[in-house]
Design an enzyme around this catalytic site. Structure first.
Site, PDB file in Angstrom:
ATOM      1  N   ARG A   1       0.816  -1.225   0.000  1.00 13.24           N
ATOM      2  CA  ARG A   1       0.000   0.000   0.000  1.00 13.24           C
ATOM      3  C   ARG A   1       0.849   1.274   0.000  1.00 13.24           C
ATOM      4  O   ARG A   1       0.467   2.287   0.575  1.00 13.24           O
ATOM      5  CB  ARG A   1      -0.960   0.050   1.200  1.00 13.24           C
ATOM      6  CG  ARG A   1      -1.947  -1.099   1.208  1.00 13.24           C
ATOM      7  CD  ARG A   1      -3.332  -0.668   1.703  1.00 13.24           C
ATOM      8  NE  ARG A   1      -4.201  -1.829   1.727  1.00 13.24           N
ATOM      9  CZ  ARG A   1      -4.575  -2.461   2.843  1.00 13.24           C
ATOM     10  NH1 ARG A   1      -4.203  -2.012   4.020  1.00 13.24           N
ATOM     11  NH2 ARG A   1      -5.348  -3.518   2.773  1.00 13.24           N
TER      12      ARG A   1
ATOM     13  N   ARG B   1      -3.621   6.248   0.473  1.00 11.67           N
ATOM     14  CA  ARG B   1      -4.261   7.443   1.017  1.00 11.67           C
ATOM     15  C   ARG B   1      -3.439   8.182   2.063  1.00 11.67           C
ATOM     16  O   ARG B   1      -3.811   9.268   2.474  1.00 11.67           O
ATOM     17  CB  ARG B   1      -5.616   7.079   1.639  1.00 11.67           C
ATOM     18  CG  ARG B   1      -6.695   6.769   0.614  1.00 11.67           C
ATOM     19  CD  ARG B   1      -7.975   6.310   1.299  1.00 11.67           C
ATOM     20  NE  ARG B   1      -7.766   5.050   2.012  1.00 11.67           N
ATOM     21  CZ  ARG B   1      -8.671   4.496   2.817  1.00 11.67           C
ATOM     22  NH1 ARG B   1      -9.821   5.095   3.037  1.00 11.67           N
ATOM     23  NH2 ARG B   1      -8.412   3.341   3.421  1.00 11.67           N
TER      24      ARG B   1
ATOM     25  N   ARG C   1      -7.129  11.048  -6.515  1.00 16.66           N
ATOM     26  CA  ARG C   1      -8.277  10.157  -6.437  1.00 16.66           C
ATOM     27  C   ARG C   1      -9.587  10.892  -6.157  1.00 16.66           C
ATOM     28  O   ARG C   1     -10.670  10.348  -6.353  1.00 16.66           O
ATOM     29  CB  ARG C   1      -8.053   9.143  -5.289  1.00 16.66           C
ATOM     30  CG  ARG C   1      -7.268   7.919  -5.654  1.00 16.66           C
ATOM     31  CD  ARG C   1      -8.121   6.747  -6.070  1.00 16.66           C
ATOM     32  NE  ARG C   1      -9.063   6.288  -5.054  1.00 16.66           N
ATOM     33  CZ  ARG C   1     -10.364   6.457  -5.123  1.00 16.66           C
ATOM     34  NH1 ARG C   1     -10.885   7.110  -6.136  1.00 16.66           N
ATOM     35  NH2 ARG C   1     -11.156   6.003  -4.181  1.00 16.66           N
TER      36      ARG C   1
ATOM     37  N   TYR D   1     -14.253 -13.094  -0.290  1.00 13.09           N
ATOM     38  CA  TYR D   1     -14.928 -11.822  -0.590  1.00 13.09           C
ATOM     39  C   TYR D   1     -16.203 -12.042  -1.393  1.00 13.09           C
ATOM     40  O   TYR D   1     -17.222 -11.380  -1.184  1.00 13.09           O
ATOM     41  CB  TYR D   1     -14.011 -10.910  -1.413  1.00 13.09           C
ATOM     42  CG  TYR D   1     -13.085 -10.036  -0.606  1.00 13.09           C
ATOM     43  CD1 TYR D   1     -13.586  -9.008   0.205  1.00 13.09           C
ATOM     44  CD2 TYR D   1     -11.704 -10.199  -0.674  1.00 13.09           C
ATOM     45  CE1 TYR D   1     -12.731  -8.183   0.933  1.00 13.09           C
ATOM     46  CE2 TYR D   1     -10.844  -9.378   0.054  1.00 13.09           C
ATOM     47  CZ  TYR D   1     -11.369  -8.375   0.856  1.00 13.09           C
ATOM     48  OH  TYR D   1     -10.531  -7.566   1.565  1.00 13.09           O
TER      49      TYR D   1
ATOM     50  N   ASP E   1      -6.404  -3.366  -7.685  1.00 12.53           N
ATOM     51  CA  ASP E   1      -7.106  -3.963  -6.553  1.00 12.53           C
ATOM     52  C   ASP E   1      -7.287  -5.449  -6.826  1.00 12.53           C
ATOM     53  O   ASP E   1      -7.457  -5.843  -7.983  1.00 12.53           O
ATOM     54  CB  ASP E   1      -8.475  -3.303  -6.370  1.00 12.53           C
ATOM     55  CG  ASP E   1      -9.076  -3.656  -5.018  1.00 12.53           C
ATOM     56  OD1 ASP E   1      -9.778  -4.678  -4.927  1.00 12.53           O
ATOM     57  OD2 ASP E   1      -8.814  -2.925  -4.046  1.00 12.53           O
TER      58      ASP E   1
END
Length: 365
Positions: A35, A39, A48, A162, A84
């Site tokens: 990562r 963010r 973004r 998921y 992703d």
């Protein structure tokens, strides 16, 4: 036009990461962060801001920009393509949306075995995931040979969990209930996922990826037996099949990394699963990992991401200790999982610099 050819790439200037992955001698221990495009960087949030998350994933230009951002700030030894793991279930025809405050959410998760029939049985990865390949090719050119580019995919069990849970879960009880109640259907789904992942990873190398990481992020929800039955066979098969297809297609045999979070019970198996590198989370003692995995596989990890909340000097001390435990060779420094959004970018810089400084010092003396 950003549709560049996956040929004539700039010459690689810093191959430390690739050499460490292959077990060759390095002057410093290479470092990158899971990562690292994320963010915690204000420039990431700015890029973004106006975009839907998966729309960003489908824009090669934005993926390239987000992948390069951390490299403008830090002397990292590798870039990892911004994407992703859930693009694979999307390629199978499932709808996933990013819900603010909740994370990725499947509008119609798999509930019954019959729901497997709704999935695309034959996936043309170039048609469905070509946007990732374009992002890789563009980024590989734009990196100008600065560092190698890592491609990745989620592993079958993690994606299956998921697809059934419909999002994150603390227990994975719905997905695990399939393993106990519907073992045959579970294997059908895992096999379908593995086949798509194999083509997807080979396509990433064809597009310019110089290493590949497989994320079994939900391994910790399985115990030794379920892992042995439902995760490991597919992890092994992906390594074997990707390598044989790369050979067949005359593509480079890139190093492959397996990162199975919280799978401390499976380290020995992971060390023999056909990957050049085993990634470790922060719950594992480096010496124990080395003893179980052996000398012929490179280790990657495993600083607790939360250590980056510590003062900068403390980060340096923790890194030094980590390097002394792992040794500076056959080792790639990383965090034991991804960076969190509220982390201080300067502390990330302190981590990267400490790895370089301490490993150089240890190697000299």
């Amino acid at each position: 036009s950003f549709l560049r050819s996956p040929k004539g790439f700039p010459k690689l200037k810093n191959d430390t990461f690739l050499r460490a992955a292959r077990g060759e001698q390095t002057e410093h221990t290479p470092v990158w962060c899971m990562r690292q495009a994320g963010r915690y960087l204000p420039e990431f949030r700015e890029t973004r801001a106006a975009q839907d998350f998966f729309a960003t994933c489908r824009s090669p230009k934005l993926c390239c920009e987000l992948t390069l951002q951390p490299l403008r700030r830090y002397p990292l030894d590798a870039a990892i393509i911004f994407s992703d793991i859930l693009v694979v279930p999307q390629a199978l025809g499932m709808e996933v949306v990013m819900v603010p405050g909740k994370g990725p959410t499947f509008t119609e998760p798999l509930k019954e075995v019959e729901d497997l029939l709704k999935l695309q049985q034959k996936v043309d990865v170039t048609a469905e995931l070509g946007y990732v390949f374009q992002a890789i090719t563009l980024t590989r050119h734009s990196l100008e040979g600065k560092v190698p580019l890592i491609g990745f995919s989620g592993a079958p069990w993690t994606l299956m969990s998921y697809m059934i849970e419909g999002g994150g879960s603390t227990t994975m009880a719905k997905a695990k209930s399939w393993l106990y109640r519907h073992p045959e259907a579970s294997h059908r789904l895992l096999r379908l996922l593995a086949d798509v992942i194999i083509d997807y990873l080979v396509g990433q190398v064809a597009a310019g990826a110089q290493a590949l990481q497989l994320f079994e992020s939900h391994a910790g929800h399985l115990g030794p037996q379920l892992f042995q039955d439902f995760a490991l066979p597919y992890i092994q098969d992906i390594a074997r099949a990707v390598k044989s297809k790369l050979k067949e297609e005359g593509l480079p045999l890139v190093p492959m990394i397996i990162f199975a979070k919280d799978a401390h019970y499976a380290l020995r198996d992971l060390g023999h699963a056909g990957y050049e590198v085993v990634g470790l989370d922060w719950t594992i003692r480096p010496q124990e990992a080395r003893a179980q995995i052996g000398k012929d596989v490179t280790l990657q990890g495993n600083l607790d991401p939360c250590a980056l909340y510590a003062p900068k000097e403390k980060i340096g001390e923790l890194v030094k200790k980590m390097l002394e435990s792992f040794g500076t060779q056959r080792y790639i420094a990383n965090l034991g999982h991804g960076l969190y959004p509220d982390m201080n970018p300067e502390h990330v810089g302190a981590f990267v610099e400490a790895v370089h400084a301490h490993s150089r010092h240890i190697n000299k003396h």
